[in-house]
Design a protein around this motif. Structure first.
Motif, mmCIF file in Angstrom:
data_model
loop_
_atom_site.group_PDB
_atom_site.id
_atom_site.type_symbol
_atom_site.label_atom_id
_atom_site.label_comp_id
_atom_site.label_asym_id
_atom_site.label_seq_id
_atom_site.Cartn_x
_atom_site.Cartn_y
_atom_site.Cartn_z
ATOM 1 N N ALA A 202 -9.275 -3.504 -14.125
ATOM 2 C CA ALA A 202 -8.385 -4.615 -14.458
ATOM 3 C C ALA A 202 -6.938 -4.175 -14.557
ATOM 4 O O ALA A 202 -6.024 -4.977 -14.334
ATOM 5 N N VAL A 203 -6.714 -2.905 -14.858
ATOM 6 C CA VAL A 203 -5.352 -2.406 -15.073
ATOM 7 C C VAL A 203 -4.633 -2.094 -13.764
ATOM 8 O O VAL A 203 -3.419 -2.278 -13.645
ATOM 9 N N VAL A 204 -5.385 -1.620 -12.758
ATOM 10 C CA VAL A 204 -4.758 -1.154 -11.516
ATOM 11 C C VAL A 204 -3.780 -2.167 -10.918
ATOM 12 O O VAL A 204 -2.671 -1.796 -10.519
ATOM 13 N N PRO A 205 -4.141 -3.469 -10.817
ATOM 14 C CA PRO A 205 -3.182 -4.407 -10.219
ATOM 15 C C PRO A 205 -1.856 -4.503 -10.963
ATOM 16 O O PRO A 205 -0.847 -4.886 -10.370
ATOM 17 N N ARG A 206 -1.826 -4.142 -12.243
ATOM 18 C CA ARG A 206 -0.589 -4.191 -13.025
ATOM 19 C C ARG A 206 0.336 -3.015 -12.725
ATOM 20 O O ARG A 206 1.503 -3.043 -13.095
ATOM 21 N N LEU A 207 -0.181 -1.970 -12.082
ATOM 22 C CA LEU A 207 0.588 -0.734 -11.915
ATOM 23 C C LEU A 207 0.876 -0.406 -10.456
ATOM 24 O O LEU A 207 1.185 0.740 -10.132
ATOM 25 N N LEU A 208 0.791 -1.390 -9.575
ATOM 26 C CA LEU A 208 1.031 -1.128 -8.153
ATOM 27 C C LEU A 208 2.498 -0.812 -7.905
ATOM 28 O O LEU A 208 3.376 -1.575 -8.294
ATOM 29 N N PRO A 209 2.804 0.302 -7.231
ATOM 30 C CA PRO A 209 4.186 0.557 -6.819
ATOM 31 C C PRO A 209 4.590 -0.421 -5.716
ATOM 32 O O PRO A 209 3.749 -1.089 -5.113
ATOM 33 N N PRO A 210 5.885 -0.521 -5.422
ATOM 34 C CA PRO A 210 6.329 -1.394 -4.332
ATOM 35 C C PRO A 210 5.701 -0.977 -3.000
ATOM 36 O O PRO A 210 5.541 0.206 -2.717
#
Length: 477
Positions: free
Chosen positions: A165-173
């Motif tokens: 659930a966290v990964v989508p919040r931490l995507l780089p540009p």
């Protein structure tokens, strides 16, 4: 004279000691800098993804330490018949309650969206306490070991759900979700490969020592979880997702329609701004994601099945010309190598046409499983383990891509949490079948093929149909 001795004797001695200290530290500090450079590359450091990659590596290392300790107690230290009984007891005491708890994990975490860092830290610290608890019982294999093992299992899976659930919040540009998940997964695999022989070495000192190592690792992970960026705890605009096909849309994900022309609007937010779209409520994830989830469930069931079935089969009937330990090692290395290759290929492909990829790798795994059932041998079993690892990794990355593409951002976090929970339950079911099955190679491989065939029958037609129709949101980078 004393000053001269100091400058001529102790001065060079101090310099030599400092030089030796730097030389001894250099491999470790250089390795640490190299790891940090790799995990923080391409904007991952600035976005916070790098810290999550490191946290997942810590999680994988700690879990494998506990696995080594449990395997030595439950599996390797007793005769095969007794080991089957112990593992059956392990499944009954840990896996059966987990099947009841797993459906609760996703919805519970949906209710705690503002505490994801604390949830991951709690999952780490819980395993610190449980590893200490298990260290006193691991030598005897007493019944008190099993409730603690259940706690470790639940904590590990809760961490996995929150991490997804966290990964989508931490995507780089300009970073796709499938690429981010590939990096996270690969870090966990590498850490597992490094920690496994260390755990085996600690096991030679004494049965509790791998658990002491796990305790230290998870304690570090508890601290590391709180270093993630505060945006991990943000739940702005999120909704819950249902894993069902919408009746009103049939084969399409539910998306807002444009009042003027009846077509699909490109953005939910834009629709709300213009007053033409419905606000996002409880949405479905769409048929592509659902069929992808069915296919991935069959891969996870196969993984659980092979772990338990081959562990006992190869102990009782080693591969031709090999000992039981070497046979297990061959299969384990093959599976790990396949998983790593699947992760790397998934990142390279960036999941273009994910429905086709999922259908293709499921067919590949099914074909190899059928060959293993017909021509059971050392080479074929190792090939099945490698292919199972490869296809599971690539299929999961493709499922991630479909969730990114088809599920609105407002419900994407919930969809990840719930899908991960269902996949863990599939692994439990496969493991239960593996422990219950008689130790016949041809029979086992036939059951493996049957698990994949069920997944293919449920998903392939829908996946290929969705691929022909195309996605209403082609946003996978």
């Amino acid at each position: 004279m004393a000053a001269a001795r100091s400058s001529d004797g102790s001065g060079p001695l101090r310099r030599a000691v400092r030089a030796m200290g730097r030389a001894l530290r250099a491999p470790f500090s250089g390795t640490a800098r190299g790891i940090r450079k790799a995990t923080h590359a391409h904007g991952a450091g600035e976005s916070g993804l790098g810290k999550l990659i490191e946290l997942h590596a810590v999680n994988g290392a700690g879990d494998v330490m506990i696995t080594v300790a449990l395997a030595s107690t439950v599996f390797f230290s007793v005769p095969t018949d007794e080991a089957r009984g112990r593992v059956a007891l392990y499944l009954a005491v840990t896996m059966a309650p987990f099947t009841l708890l797993a459906p609760v994990i996703g919805p519970l975490l949906d209710r705690l969206p503002h505490g994801r860092r604390a949830a991951m830290a709690g999952a780490m610290f819980a395993r610190v306490v449980l590893a200490i608890t298990m260290s006193g019982a691991v030598a005897t294999g007493g019944l008190e070991l099993y409730p603690a093992a259940l706690g470790v299992l639940v904590s590990s899976k809760a961490y996995g759900v929150v991490r997804s659930a966290v990964v989508p919040r931490l995507l780089p540009p300009r970073f796709s979700l499938v690429k981010a998940n590939a990096r996270v997964t690969l870090a966990g695999l590498l850490a597992t490969g490094v920690a496994a022989p260390i755990g085996a070495g600690l096991q030679t000192i004494g049965s509790p020592w791998p658990l002491y190592g796990a305790c230290a690792i998870f304690l570090g992970g508890t601290v590391l979880a709180f270093t993630l960026p505060p945006k991990v705890d943000s739940a702005k605009g999120e909704r819950k997702a249902r894993l069902v096909v919408p009746h009103e849309e049939g084969a399409r994900p539910a998306v807002p329609r444009d009042e003027a022309g009846g077509g699909r609007s490109g953005s939910t937010r834009a629709g709300r701004r213009n007053g033409r779209g419905k606000p996002p409520g409880l949405r479905s994830v769409g048929p592509s994601v659902l069929h992808g989830l069915q296919a991935n469930a069959s891969h996870r069931a196969l993984s659980g099945f092979l772990i338990f079935f081959l562990a006992f089969l190869l102990r009782e009937h080693p591969l031709a010309g090999q000992s039981a330990a070497v046979s297990l090692g061959i299969v384990g290395v093959a599976a790990g190598t396949g998983n790593a290759c699947g992760t790397a290929v998934g990142s390279w492909l960036r999941a273009r046409g994910p429905e086709v990829i999922v259908a293709t790798v499921l067919g590949l795994a099914l074909g190899v499983a059928v060959l293993a059932a017909v021509f059971f041998s050392t080479v074929v079993v190792a090939a099945l383990a490698a292919v199972a690892g490869f296809t599971q990794a690539l299929s999961k990355l493709s499922l991630d891509a479909m969730i990114q593409r088809d599920v609105p951002e407002e419900v994407r976090t919930s969809a990840f949490a719930r899908s991960e929970t269902l996949l863990q339950m599939a692994w439990v079911v496969g493991g239960a079948i593996g422990i219950a099955l008689p130790l016949s190679g041809a029979l086992g491989m036939s059951v493996a093929a049957g698990l994949l065939a069920l997944g293919a029958a449920a998903s392939v037609r829908g996946l290929l149909g969705a691929a022909r129709r195309g996605s209403p949101h082609p946003r996978v980078a």
